[in-house]
Design a protein around this motif. Structure first.
Motif, PDB file in Angstrom:
ATOM      1  N   VAL A 221     -24.097  34.858  24.281  1.00  0.00           N
ATOM      2  CA  VAL A 221     -23.203  35.604  25.379  1.00  0.00           C
ATOM      3  C   VAL A 221     -23.277  37.182  25.000  1.00  0.00           C
ATOM      4  N   LYS A 222     -23.385  37.453  23.732  1.00  0.00           N
ATOM      5  CA  LYS A 222     -23.126  38.859  23.377  1.00  0.00           C
ATOM      6  C   LYS A 222     -24.434  39.512  23.984  1.00  0.00           C
ATOM      7  N   LEU A 223     -25.679  38.844  23.817  1.00  0.00           N
ATOM      8  CA  LEU A 223     -26.707  39.522  24.347  1.00  0.00           C
ATOM      9  C   LEU A 223     -27.035  39.644  25.765  1.00  0.00           C
ATOM     10  N   ALA A 224     -26.566  38.792  26.493  1.00  0.00           N
ATOM     11  CA  ALA A 224     -26.432  38.589  27.972  1.00  0.00           C
ATOM     12  C   ALA A 224     -25.549  40.171  28.471  1.00  0.00           C
ATOM     13  N   LEU A 225     -24.474  39.957  27.751  1.00  0.00           N
ATOM     14  CA  LEU A 225     -23.663  41.269  27.889  1.00  0.00           C
ATOM     15  C   LEU A 225     -24.016  42.494  27.929  1.00  0.00           C
ATOM     16  N   ASP A 226     -24.873  42.769  26.748  1.00  0.00           N
ATOM     17  CA  ASP A 226     -25.530  43.769  26.217  1.00  0.00           C
ATOM     18  C   ASP A 226     -26.616  44.303  27.362  1.00  0.00           C
ATOM     19  N   LYS A 227     -27.126  43.272  27.955  1.00  0.00           N
ATOM     20  CA  LYS A 227     -28.105  43.568  28.793  1.00  0.00           C
ATOM     21  C   LYS A 227     -27.599  43.435  30.381  1.00  0.00           C
ATOM     22  N   ASP A 228     -26.294  43.408  30.327  1.00  0.00           N
ATOM     23  CA  ASP A 228     -25.643  43.575  31.734  1.00  0.00           C
ATOM     24  C   ASP A 228     -26.150  42.231  32.566  1.00  0.00           C
ATOM     25  N   LEU A 229     -25.885  41.104  31.865  1.00  0.00           N
ATOM     26  CA  LEU A 229     -26.047  40.033  32.785  1.00  0.00           C
ATOM     27  C   LEU A 229     -24.687  39.307  32.530  1.00  0.00           C
ATOM     28  N   THR A 230     -24.459  38.251  33.533  1.00  0.00           N
ATOM     29  CA  THR A 230     -23.113  37.726  33.512  1.00  0.00           C
ATOM     30  C   THR A 230     -23.504  36.320  32.671  1.00  0.00           C
ATOM     31  N   PRO A 231     -22.865  36.074  31.537  1.00  0.00           N
ATOM     32  CA  PRO A 231     -22.831  34.738  30.870  1.00  0.00           C
ATOM     33  C   PRO A 231     -21.899  33.787  31.645  1.00  0.00           C
ATOM     34  N   ILE A 232     -22.244  32.667  32.103  1.00  0.00           N
ATOM     35  CA  ILE A 232     -21.286  31.522  32.350  1.00  0.00           C
ATOM     36  C   ILE A 232     -21.314  30.646  31.141  1.00  0.00           C
ATOM     37  N   TYR A 233     -20.313  30.700  30.409  1.00  0.00           N
ATOM     38  CA  TYR A 233     -20.214  30.090  29.112  1.00  0.00           C
ATOM     39  C   TYR A 233     -19.670  28.676  29.164  1.00  0.00           C
TER      40      TYR A 233
ATOM     41  N   VAL B  13     -17.049  37.741  31.351  1.00  0.00           N
ATOM     42  CA  VAL B  13     -17.457  36.355  30.881  1.00  0.00           C
ATOM     43  C   VAL B  13     -17.101  35.735  32.110  1.00  0.00           C
ATOM     44  N   VAL B  14     -17.821  34.463  32.578  1.00  0.00           N
ATOM     45  CA  VAL B  14     -17.435  33.376  33.632  1.00  0.00           C
ATOM     46  C   VAL B  14     -17.432  32.096  32.419  1.00  0.00           C
ATOM     47  N   ILE B  15     -16.041  31.440  32.594  1.00  0.00           N
ATOM     48  CA  ILE B  15     -16.080  30.409  31.522  1.00  0.00           C
ATOM     49  C   ILE B  15     -15.908  29.186  32.397  1.00  0.00           C
TER      50      ILE B  15
ATOM     51  N   GLN C 254      -2.456  39.339  28.682  1.00  0.00           N
ATOM     52  CA  GLN C 254      -2.282  38.452  29.894  1.00  0.00           C
ATOM     53  C   GLN C 254      -3.116  39.230  30.899  1.00  0.00           C
ATOM     54  N   GLU C 255      -3.251  40.524  30.998  1.00  0.00           N
ATOM     55  CA  GLU C 255      -3.989  41.270  32.134  1.00  0.00           C
ATOM     56  C   GLU C 255      -5.661  40.786  31.946  1.00  0.00           C
ATOM     57  N   VAL C 256      -6.048  40.865  30.684  1.00  0.00           N
ATOM     58  CA  VAL C 256      -7.312  40.388  30.384  1.00  0.00           C
ATOM     59  C   VAL C 256      -7.709  39.120  31.192  1.00  0.00           C
ATOM     60  N   ALA C 257      -6.794  38.198  30.578  1.00  0.00           N
ATOM     61  CA  ALA C 257      -6.803  36.661  30.744  1.00  0.00           C
ATOM     62  C   ALA C 257      -6.801  36.524  32.158  1.00  0.00           C
ATOM     63  N   ASP C 258      -5.946  37.137  32.995  1.00  0.00           N
ATOM     64  CA  ASP C 258      -6.111  36.879  34.612  1.00  0.00           C
ATOM     65  C   ASP C 258      -7.012  37.615  35.477  1.00  0.00           C
ATOM     66  N   GLU C 259      -8.132  38.167  34.404  1.00  0.00           N
ATOM     67  CA  GLU C 259      -9.149  38.492  35.412  1.00  0.00           C
ATOM     68  C   GLU C 259     -10.544  37.616  35.207  1.00  0.00           C
ATOM     69  N   ILE C 260     -10.340  36.626  34.543  1.00  0.00           N
ATOM     70  CA  ILE C 260     -11.490  35.985  34.001  1.00  0.00           C
ATOM     71  C   ILE C 260     -11.383  34.829  34.779  1.00  0.00           C
ATOM     72  N   SER C 261     -12.516  34.358  35.707  1.00  0.00           N
ATOM     73  CA  SER C 261     -12.778  33.251  36.412  1.00  0.00           C
ATOM     74  C   SER C 261     -12.966  32.150  35.432  1.00  0.00           C
ATOM     75  N   ILE C 262     -12.267  30.893  35.723  1.00  0.00           N
ATOM     76  CA  ILE C 262     -12.629  29.808  34.725  1.00  0.00           C
ATOM     77  C   ILE C 262     -12.964  28.619  35.973  1.00  0.00           C
ATOM     78  N   LEU C 263     -13.845  28.047  35.677  1.00  0.00           N
ATOM     79  CA  LEU C 263     -14.547  27.129  36.621  1.00  0.00           C
ATOM     80  C   LEU C 263     -14.502  25.673  36.051  1.00  0.00           C
ATOM     81  N   TYR C 264     -14.369  24.750  36.707  1.00  0.00           N
ATOM     82  CA  TYR C 264     -14.285  23.271  36.462  1.00  0.00           C
ATOM     83  C   TYR C 264     -15.487  22.786  36.672  1.00  0.00           C
ATOM     84  N   GLY C 265     -16.179  22.021  35.554  1.00  0.00           N
ATOM     85  CA  GLY C 265     -17.377  21.302  36.120  1.00  0.00           C
ATOM     86  C   GLY C 265     -17.182  19.849  35.652  1.00  0.00           C
TER      87      GLY C 265
END
Ligand code: PEP
Length: 253
Positions: free
Chosen positions: A114-126, A163-165, A201-212
């Motif tokens: 996740v850290k490496l993806a972010l360092d390279k400006d890629l979006t991680p879907i964790y 990060v997208v979770i 809360q402000e940070v938490a509200d910005e994060i997309s959390i997907l269900y799979g």
């Protein structure tokens, strides 16, 4: 404001002709239909460049199904973040339960990826989620808490926002067994509150959390209507255009 997202994980399916056809069908669908969510695909890595060429206006996000935790070097079979960036891929799925089950990936690996993806400006879907035994023994809240903390909580607030979770209960992946909308919602709310406690809360509200986990055309709308569910990571039902399109339409009112 966080995004609504429907992402298709194609796993190890489709030859090049069939992959190209589905990519093309999805592009046609996107051109002809207004969608209320972002649409991503994660085809086998062999086809990522083809997808990037076809989606020249970034109509559909293109993600790898995994990426290496290493920058480069003697890691046979692996794909690096730099390679993904060099073809302008949008990001990578990280920590899918099949990577954990068959390749021994842990949340410490996920943390480095996740850290490496972010360092390279890629979006991680964790991805995280509990097994059937863990749910049956009532450990699901604790398991997801530990996973989230180990994989993500070394990030800064600015980093975690990107990060997208994807919460994917292992017992619901590819089994036809789906978490009820209420079961999924309570874990999504739990994940968001963990993030709120750590980052605000402000940070938490910005994060997309997907269900799979066995999202299908007939259950997508109800799942997506939950307040803390911002879309889906879709496996089997992403392999047919009609099913995937109906799931995307789960965001239409
Ligand atoms: C997945 O693999 O991420 C997944 C959710 O699969 P399925 O939709 O087939 O359960």
């Amino acid at each position: 404001m966080r995004k609504n997202i429907v992402a298709g994980n194609w796993k190890m399916n489709k030859n090049v002709i069939d992959a190209q056809q589905l990519m093309f069908q999805l592009l046609e669908y996107k051109k002809n239909n207004a969608t209320n969510c972002d649409v991503y695909i994660a085809p086998p890595s062999l086809y990522l460049m083809m997808a990037k060429d076809l989606y020249e206006n970034n109509e559909i996000g293109v993600f790898a199904q995994d990426m290496s935790e290493h920058e480069s070097g003697a890691y046979t079979g692996e794909i690096s973040a730099d390679m993904l960036k060099s073809i302008e891929a949008d990001g990578a799925i990280i920590g899918h339960s099949e990577r954990r089950q068959y390749h021994g990936e842990t949340d410490s690996h996920c943390n480095r990826k996740v850290k490496l993806a972010l360092d390279k400006d890629l979006t991680p879907i964790y991805c995280n989620g509990e097994t059937l035994e863990q749910r049956k023994s009532g450990q699901h809240f604790e398991i997801v808490k530990n996973q989230t903390e180990v994989a993500l909580f070394t990030l800064s607030a600015e980093e975690i926002k990107k990060v997208v979770i994807a919460y994917e209960p292992v017992w619901a992946i590819g089994t036809g067994e789906t978490a009820t909308p209420e079961q999924a919602q309570e874990i999504h709310a739990h994940i968001r509150s963990l993030i709120a406690n750590k980052y605000g809360q402000e940070v938490a509200d910005e994060i997309s959390i997907l269900y799979g986990g066995s999202v299908k055309p007939d259950n997508a709308k109800e799942i997506f209507s939950q307040p803390d569910i911002d879309g889906g990571l879709i496996g089997g039902a992403a392999l047919k255009i009609d099913d995937f399109a109906k799931i995307i339409e789960g965001f239409n009112s």
